[in-house]
Design a protein around this motif. Structure first.
Motif, short mmCIF file in Angstrom:
data_model
loop_
_atom_site.label_atom_id
_atom_site.label_comp_id
_atom_site.label_asym_id
_atom_site.label_seq_id
_atom_site.Cartn_x
_atom_site.Cartn_y
_atom_site.Cartn_z
N THR A 4 80.88 -70.29 8.34
CA THR A 4 79.62 -70.44 8.02
C THR A 4 78.77 -71.73 8.88
OG1 THR A 4 79.88 -69.88 5.78
CG2 THR A 4 77.68 -71.04 6.03
N LEU A 5 79.76 -72.91 9.17
CA LEU A 5 78.98 -73.88 9.75
C LEU A 5 79.33 -74.15 11.24
CD1 LEU A 5 80.04 -76.41 6.96
CD2 LEU A 5 78.12 -75.16 7.18
N PRO A 6 78.53 -74.65 11.91
CA PRO A 6 78.73 -74.53 13.39
C PRO A 6 80.06 -75.40 13.84
CG PRO A 6 76.54 -75.15 12.85
CD PRO A 6 77.14 -75.25 11.53
N ARG B 4 68.70 -69.45 -0.38
CA ARG B 4 70.15 -69.16 -0.55
C ARG B 4 70.26 -67.69 0.38
NH1 ARG B 4 73.02 -72.51 -3.87
NH2 ARG B 4 71.50 -73.20 -5.62
N ARG B 5 71.43 -67.39 0.98
CA ARG B 5 71.69 -66.10 1.61
C ARG B 5 73.21 -65.58 1.16
NH1 ARG B 5 70.29 -68.02 7.82
NH2 ARG B 5 68.57 -68.78 7.60
N PRO B 6 73.15 -64.21 0.90
CA PRO B 6 74.39 -63.83 0.53
C PRO B 6 75.83 -64.35 1.47
CG PRO B 6 72.69 -62.18 0.73
CD PRO B 6 72.12 -63.38 1.21
N GLU B 7 75.52 -64.68 2.70
CA GLU B 7 76.60 -65.13 3.44
C GLU B 7 76.89 -66.59 3.27
OE1 GLU B 7 73.08 -64.88 6.48
OE2 GLU B 7 73.55 -63.49 4.56
N TRP B 8 76.22 -67.08 2.47
CA TRP B 8 76.26 -68.70 2.21
C TRP B 8 77.08 -68.66 0.81
CZ3 TRP B 8 71.15 -71.23 3.48
CH2 TRP B 8 70.87 -71.28 4.69
#
Length: 308
Positions: free
Chosen positions: A96-98, A35-39
């Motif tokens: 977050t998503l393309p 996981r990442r904080p930006e997610w």
């Protein structure tokens, strides 16, 4: 309403104000790159979390693989609750998503106490929020668990088990078992690619990335050496698991699945593991029955939703 990702590990306590079975794993997930904080996003009003969501990925992936956390404040009136969730999902996806990409699958887990029919209200709310963004129910799955002390059947002598000899052998066996598969994800893959391509994709993108040794993987054969099926005992980074199990179409209906599953369970149980996890589609009744005969119990259900 403020919609934003958390700033980092220091805001986990804010994120975890919603109770959920995955909360205890989040710090470790951040440490291992799953996981990442930006997610990990929250919807706040006057500092109070109204909703949250988080994506998960395999370590090293650049994009999220699953949307596996979505929680709403159950104290809010239903319209406000669903609106907060929808606004959070749309904002987080846009950031977050393309652009134009298909969102990752959503998965949510829930227990089913005796007498309960269908998902609880919190799960139905999550589904309603995601349906507003274009998601639809894909499949319901059973999450199963073998626990220490549960008997493991002894080998009955009908099958012989040996290690997988090479990558190509396993991919060929995986290709063969896709014929007549009842697994919803596999059936969906087969609408877009050949059985060989689907097997190779799963092998490369999932099975090879398990951190456990591959020398535990077993091919089941008749005494003559003819392959009957296979079982892949593994560890997924959280728990020991039966990662994949299958019987070749020509040998189905002979009860071999019980011996194949018992072999995989025995290999993991011999290592004094605290549990063994497995999963199968609710509609895959032959596999569900095999797990139950082997002493596995259903401890959770899981709903998967997808976007077209």
């Amino acid at each position: 309403m403020i919609l934003r990702p958390i700033t980092g590990r220091e805001e986990l306590s804010l994120f975890n104000r919603f109770p959920y079975v995955l909360n205890e794993e989040l710090a470790d997930d951040l440490g291992h790159g799953r996981r990442r904080p930006e997610w990990m996003w929250v919807a706040l009003r006057d500092g109070r979390p109204l909703a949250r969501l988080a994506w998960w990925s395999r370590p090293g992936d650049e994009l999220p693989f699953l949307l596996d956390i979505l929680d709403l404040d159950g104290a809010l009136p239903v319209p406000e609750r669903l609106d907060a969730g929808e606004r959070l999902v749309r904002a987080a996806m846009a950031a977050t998503l393309p652009r134009g990409s298909r969102p990752p699958e959503h998965t949510t887990r829930f227990a089913t106490p005796g007498g309960q029919e269908g998902p609880p209200r919190a799960v139905r709310d999550r589904m309603a929020v995601l349906e507003r963004t274009g998601a639809r129910l894909f499949v319901e799955r059973l999450r199963l668990e073998w626990r220490p002390g549960t008997p493991v059947p002894e080998p009955d002598g009908r099958l012989v088990f040996r290690p997988v000899r090479e990558d190509g052998e396993l991919v060929a066996l995986m290709t063969a078992v896709l014929d007549g598969t009842l697994d919803a994800h596999s059936r969906d893959e087969l609408t877009r690619m050949s059985p060989r391509e689907a097997a190779a994709k799963q092998y490369e993108e999932e099975l090879l990335r398990y951190p456990s040794p591959r020398d535990r993987w077993r091919v089941a054969t008749l005494p003559s050496g003819e392959p009957v099926g296979f079982v892949l005992p593994a560890h997924n980074g959280y728990n020991p698991v039966i990662a994949y199990i299958g019987v070749l179409p020509a040998h189905r209906g002979n009860g071999y699945i019980d011996a194949v599953l018992a072999e995989g369970t025995r290999l993991l149980a011999a290592r004094s593991v605290p549990r063994i996890r497995a999963a199968t589609d609710l509609g895959n009744t032959p596999m569900a029955h095999a797990f139950r005969r082997a002493g596995y119990v259903t401890f959770e259900h899981e709903i998967n939703m997808t976007w077209n």
